[in-house]
Design a protein around this motif. Structure first.
Motif, PDB file in Angstrom:
ATOM      1  N   ILE A 248     -46.385 -19.177 -10.837  1.00 14.66           N
ATOM      2  CA  ILE A 248     -46.158 -19.341 -12.268  1.00 14.66           C
ATOM      3  C   ILE A 248     -46.073 -20.833 -12.560  1.00 14.66           C
ATOM      4  O   ILE A 248     -45.398 -21.577 -11.841  1.00 14.66           O
ATOM      5  N   ALA A 249     -46.761 -21.287 -13.601  1.00 14.78           N
ATOM      6  CA  ALA A 249     -46.721 -22.705 -13.949  1.00 14.78           C
ATOM      7  C   ALA A 249     -45.313 -23.083 -14.410  1.00 14.78           C
ATOM      8  O   ALA A 249     -44.811 -22.527 -15.397  1.00 14.78           O
ATOM      9  N   ALA A 250     -44.687 -24.012 -13.697  1.00 15.33           N
ATOM     10  CA  ALA A 250     -43.310 -24.399 -14.042  1.00 15.33           C
ATOM     11  C   ALA A 250     -43.224 -24.967 -15.450  1.00 15.33           C
ATOM     12  O   ALA A 250     -42.200 -24.837 -16.128  1.00 15.33           O
ATOM     13  N   ALA A 251     -44.312 -25.586 -15.916  1.00 16.36           N
ATOM     14  CA  ALA A 251     -44.309 -26.199 -17.249  1.00 16.36           C
ATOM     15  C   ALA A 251     -44.193 -25.164 -18.360  1.00 16.36           C
ATOM     16  O   ALA A 251     -43.844 -25.504 -19.492  1.00 16.36           O
ATOM     17  N   THR A 252     -44.490 -23.898 -18.058  1.00 13.50           N
ATOM     18  CA  THR A 252     -44.413 -22.859 -19.088  1.00 13.50           C
ATOM     19  C   THR A 252     -42.998 -22.318 -19.267  1.00 13.50           C
ATOM     20  O   THR A 252     -42.742 -21.580 -20.213  1.00 13.50           O
ATOM     21  N   LEU A 253     -42.090 -22.638 -18.351  1.00 14.81           N
ATOM     22  CA  LEU A 253     -40.720 -22.148 -18.449  1.00 14.81           C
ATOM     23  C   LEU A 253     -39.974 -22.902 -19.539  1.00 14.81           C
ATOM     24  O   LEU A 253     -40.210 -24.083 -19.771  1.00 14.81           O
ATOM     25  N   HIS A 254     -39.060 -22.222 -20.199  1.00 12.49           N
ATOM     26  CA  HIS A 254     -38.145 -22.924 -21.097  1.00 12.49           C
ATOM     27  C   HIS A 254     -36.751 -22.350 -20.895  1.00 12.49           C
ATOM     28  O   HIS A 254     -36.585 -21.230 -20.409  1.00 12.49           O
ATOM     29  N   TYR A 255     -35.761 -23.143 -21.285  1.00 15.63           N
ATOM     30  CA  TYR A 255     -34.402 -22.875 -20.859  1.00 15.63           C
ATOM     31  C   TYR A 255     -33.469 -22.650 -22.038  1.00 15.63           C
ATOM     32  O   TYR A 255     -33.626 -23.236 -23.107  1.00 15.63           O
ATOM     33  N   GLY A 256     -32.508 -21.773 -21.783  1.00 12.52           N
ATOM     34  CA  GLY A 256     -31.470 -21.494 -22.766  1.00 12.52           C
ATOM     35  C   GLY A 256     -30.161 -22.147 -22.370  1.00 12.52           C
ATOM     36  O   GLY A 256     -30.105 -23.343 -22.111  1.00 12.52           O
ATOM     37  N   GLN A 257     -29.114 -21.334 -22.261  1.00 14.90           N
ATOM     38  CA  GLN A 257     -27.778 -21.848 -21.964  1.00 14.90           C
ATOM     39  C   GLN A 257     -27.727 -22.466 -20.571  1.00 14.90           C
ATOM     40  O   GLN A 257     -28.220 -21.902 -19.601  1.00 14.90           O
ATOM     41  N   GLY A 258     -27.120 -23.659 -20.473  1.00 15.01           N
ATOM     42  CA  GLY A 258     -26.939 -24.328 -19.191  1.00 15.01           C
ATOM     43  C   GLY A 258     -25.480 -24.327 -18.776  1.00 15.01           C
ATOM     44  O   GLY A 258     -24.581 -24.258 -19.627  1.00 15.01           O
ATOM     45  N   PHE A 259     -25.240 -24.402 -17.483  1.00 11.82           N
ATOM     46  CA  PHE A 259     -23.879 -24.380 -16.936  1.00 11.82           C
ATOM     47  C   PHE A 259     -23.740 -25.487 -15.897  1.00 11.82           C
ATOM     48  O   PHE A 259     -24.702 -25.822 -15.192  1.00 11.82           O
ATOM     49  N   ALA A 260     -22.541 -26.046 -15.801  1.00 13.26           N
ATOM     50  CA  ALA A 260     -22.310 -27.173 -14.893  1.00 13.26           C
ATOM     51  C   ALA A 260     -22.329 -26.745 -13.435  1.00 13.26           C
ATOM     52  O   ALA A 260     -22.682 -27.535 -12.559  1.00 13.26           O
ATOM     53  N   ARG A 261     -21.932 -25.521 -13.140  1.00  9.88           N
ATOM     54  CA  ARG A 261     -21.803 -25.057 -11.761  1.00  9.88           C
ATOM     55  C   ARG A 261     -22.513 -23.726 -11.587  1.00  9.88           C
ATOM     56  O   ARG A 261     -22.574 -22.902 -12.501  1.00  9.88           O
ATOM     57  N   LEU A 262     -23.022 -23.492 -10.377  1.00  8.74           N
ATOM     58  CA  LEU A 262     -23.711 -22.258 -10.058  1.00  8.74           C
ATOM     59  C   LEU A 262     -22.809 -21.045 -10.244  1.00  8.74           C
ATOM     60  O   LEU A 262     -23.254 -19.978 -10.677  1.00  8.74           O
ATOM     61  N   PHE A 263     -21.540 -21.196  -9.932  1.00  8.03           N
ATOM     62  CA  PHE A 263     -20.594 -20.091 -10.076  1.00  8.03           C
ATOM     63  C   PHE A 263     -20.551 -19.597 -11.516  1.00  8.03           C
ATOM     64  O   PHE A 263     -20.592 -18.390 -11.788  1.00  8.03           O
ATOM     65  N   TYR A 264     -20.496 -20.529 -12.478  1.00  7.02           N
ATOM     66  CA  TYR A 264     -20.459 -20.144 -13.886  1.00  7.02           C
ATOM     67  C   TYR A 264     -21.778 -19.486 -14.296  1.00  7.02           C
ATOM     68  O   TYR A 264     -21.792 -18.520 -15.080  1.00  7.02           O
ATOM     69  N   LEU A 265     -22.880 -20.003 -13.788  1.00  9.46           N
ATOM     70  CA  LEU A 265     -24.192 -19.439 -14.099  1.00  9.46           C
ATOM     71  C   LEU A 265     -24.264 -17.968 -13.698  1.00  9.46           C
ATOM     72  O   LEU A 265     -24.734 -17.117 -14.469  1.00  9.46           O
ATOM     73  N   LEU A 266     -23.789 -17.659 -12.494  1.00  3.40           N
ATOM     74  CA  LEU A 266     -23.887 -16.291 -12.008  1.00  3.40           C
ATOM     75  C   LEU A 266     -22.913 -15.360 -12.724  1.00  3.40           C
ATOM     76  O   LEU A 266     -23.214 -14.186 -12.939  1.00  3.40           O
ATOM     77  N   GLU A 267     -21.766 -15.884 -13.123  1.00  5.85           N
ATOM     78  CA  GLU A 267     -20.852 -15.062 -13.919  1.00  5.85           C
ATOM     79  C   GLU A 267     -21.486 -14.721 -15.262  1.00  5.85           C
ATOM     80  O   GLU A 267     -21.321 -13.610 -15.784  1.00  5.85           O
ATOM     81  N   ALA A 268     -22.236 -15.668 -15.833  1.00 14.32           N
ATOM     82  CA  ALA A 268     -22.930 -15.413 -17.096  1.00 14.32           C
ATOM     83  C   ALA A 268     -23.997 -14.328 -16.915  1.00 14.32           C
ATOM     84  O   ALA A 268     -24.177 -13.467 -17.782  1.00 14.32           O
ATOM     85  N   ALA A 269     -24.702 -14.369 -15.790  1.00 13.08           N
ATOM     86  CA  ALA A 269     -25.710 -13.341 -15.529  1.00 13.08           C
ATOM     87  C   ALA A 269     -25.070 -11.971 -15.378  1.00 13.08           C
ATOM     88  O   ALA A 269     -25.557 -10.975 -15.932  1.00 13.08           O
ATOM     89  N   VAL A 270     -23.969 -11.899 -14.634  1.00 10.94           N
ATOM     90  CA  VAL A 270     -23.268 -10.624 -14.454  1.00 10.94           C
ATOM     91  C   VAL A 270     -22.790 -10.082 -15.800  1.00 10.94           C
ATOM     92  O   VAL A 270     -22.793  -8.866 -16.041  1.00 10.94           O
ATOM     93  N   ALA A 271     -22.409 -10.980 -16.704  1.00  8.76           N
ATOM     94  CA  ALA A 271     -21.935 -10.571 -18.026  1.00  8.76           C
ATOM     95  C   ALA A 271     -23.068 -10.132 -18.947  1.00  8.76           C
ATOM     96  O   ALA A 271     -22.815  -9.721 -20.082  1.00  8.76           O
ATOM     97  N   GLY A 272     -24.320 -10.231 -18.482  1.00 11.18           N
ATOM     98  CA  GLY A 272     -25.442  -9.768 -19.272  1.00 11.18           C
ATOM     99  C   GLY A 272     -25.953 -10.760 -20.288  1.00 11.18           C
ATOM    100  O   GLY A 272     -26.594 -10.380 -21.269  1.00 11.18           O
ATOM    101  N   LEU A 273     -25.707 -12.066 -20.047  1.00 14.32           N
ATOM    102  CA  LEU A 273     -26.117 -13.076 -21.019  1.00 14.32           C
ATOM    103  C   LEU A 273     -27.561 -13.525 -20.848  1.00 14.32           C
ATOM    104  O   LEU A 273     -28.076 -14.241 -21.703  1.00 14.32           O
ATOM    105  N   GLY A 274     -28.221 -13.152 -19.750  1.00 10.44           N
ATOM    106  CA  GLY A 274     -29.600 -13.553 -19.569  1.00 10.44           C
ATOM    107  C   GLY A 274     -30.009 -13.554 -18.106  1.00 10.44           C
ATOM    108  O   GLY A 274     -29.302 -13.026 -17.243  1.00 10.44           O
ATOM    109  N   VAL A 275     -31.153 -14.187 -17.829  1.00  3.32           N
ATOM    110  CA  VAL A 275     -31.714 -14.238 -16.478  1.00  3.32           C
ATOM    111  C   VAL A 275     -31.323 -15.567 -15.835  1.00  3.32           C
ATOM    112  O   VAL A 275     -31.562 -16.634 -16.399  1.00  3.32           O
TER     113      VAL A 275
END
Length: 294
Positions: free
Chosen positions: A212-239
């Motif tokens: 997949i062309a990396a340039a085609t990706l776009h980003y939503g919510q960002g998190f300072a730490r991986l732990f917070y990112l994965l908690e957001a995923a578990v909560a159903g906030l996105g991929v």
């Protein structure tokens, strides 16, 4: 010929600043103020009658004289640290200090801590959270557990444990899941992806490996730490994007899905030990970690 030395505090301030590339980070490591570090650096520069650092954008860089002093001072402090570490490690009745990033600690080590302590009772593990365990700000650990890619920092012996594999994960509760599954991996290009500033290369690396062309990706919510990112995923906030081992418990429990698979990166799970360490508990811990990460 005089054999007088400048203040050891001044040399220590210089060594930390040169190694970390920042007066502020040196002050944090040595538990003093920014002004105290600056004063110690001025003492050395006045003694030498030439600057040791020069401004470089918003940061600092060593002058030629600074580089010469760094090479001599760093070697001397390394010898002192190694000698002190050897004396400390002659006694193995104390706890084994393991430095580890908070995300690895929370999502992988702690869920396995009871089993580790049961299977390695002589280890007497003490966990030391460090966002960069290979450059600890606090206690020098007996070993550092990390996800990292070479080149490895000097002063460490690196024991490779397992390759890193990363992939997108999403909660089965995510409202857009059905559409994403129907569209396949290519549909992620139209998704506002969750991401973390601590691993900005993760999504592009996975996309490239997945065709997949990396340039085609776009980003939503960002998190300072991986732990917070994965908690957001578990909560159903996105991929989100994550190392496979950090989400294996969530995948097994059905809290997360990984429909698009994992791709190997150039990073590895490693256990790093200070060079010249002779702690015989390391071999047992390396074997346990390799088995647990397999």
């Amino acid at each position: 010929m005089s054999r007088d030395l400048p203040s050891l505090n001044a040399l220590r301030a210089f060594e930390a600043t040169a190694r970390l590339g920042s007066v502020s980070r040196a002050a944090e490591e040595l538990h003093v103020t920014h002004g105290a570090i600056s004063r110690q650096l001025r003492v050395l520069e006045e003694s030498l009658e030439q600057p040791l650092f020069t401004r470089l954008g918003r940061g600092i860089a060593l002058t030629a004289t600074g580089e010469q002093l760094r090479d001599r001072v760093a070697g001397a402090f390394d010898q002192l640290r190694d000698g002190w570490a050897e004396l400390q490690h002659q006694r193995h009745d104390g706890p084994f200090v393991l430095g580890c990033a908070s995300s690895l600690l929370a999502r992988w080590v702690i869920p396995r801590l009871e089993r580790l302590e049961r299977e390695l009772p002589a280890l007497r593990l003490h966990l030391s959270p460090e966002e960069d365990p290979l450059t600890p700000l606090h206690t020098q650990p007996d070993a550092a557990l990390a996800l990292a890619a070479p080149p490895w920092p000097s002063g460490w012996v690196v024991h490779a444990l397992a390759p890193e594999r990363i992939g997108p994960v999403v909660s089965p509760r995510y409202v857009g899941l059905a559409w994403l599954l129907e569209g396949g991996a290519a549909s992620l290009s139209e998704e506002a992806l969750l991401h973390t500033s601590s691993r900005p290369q993760a999504w592009p690396a996975w996309a490239q490996a997945s065709g997949i062309a990396a340039a085609t990706l776009h980003y939503g919510q960002g998190f300072a730490r991986l732990f917070y990112l994965l908690e957001a995923a578990v909560a159903g906030l996105g991929v989100a994007i994550a190392p496979a081992q950090l989400v294996q418990d969530d995948l097994a429990a059905g809290r997360l899905l990984a429909p698009w698979g994992f791709q190997q990166t150039d990073a590895s799970w490693i256990l790093a030990t200070p060079r010249r360490s002779n702690d015989n508990r390391v071999d047992a811990l390396v074997a346990w970690l390799r088995k647990s990460l397999a």
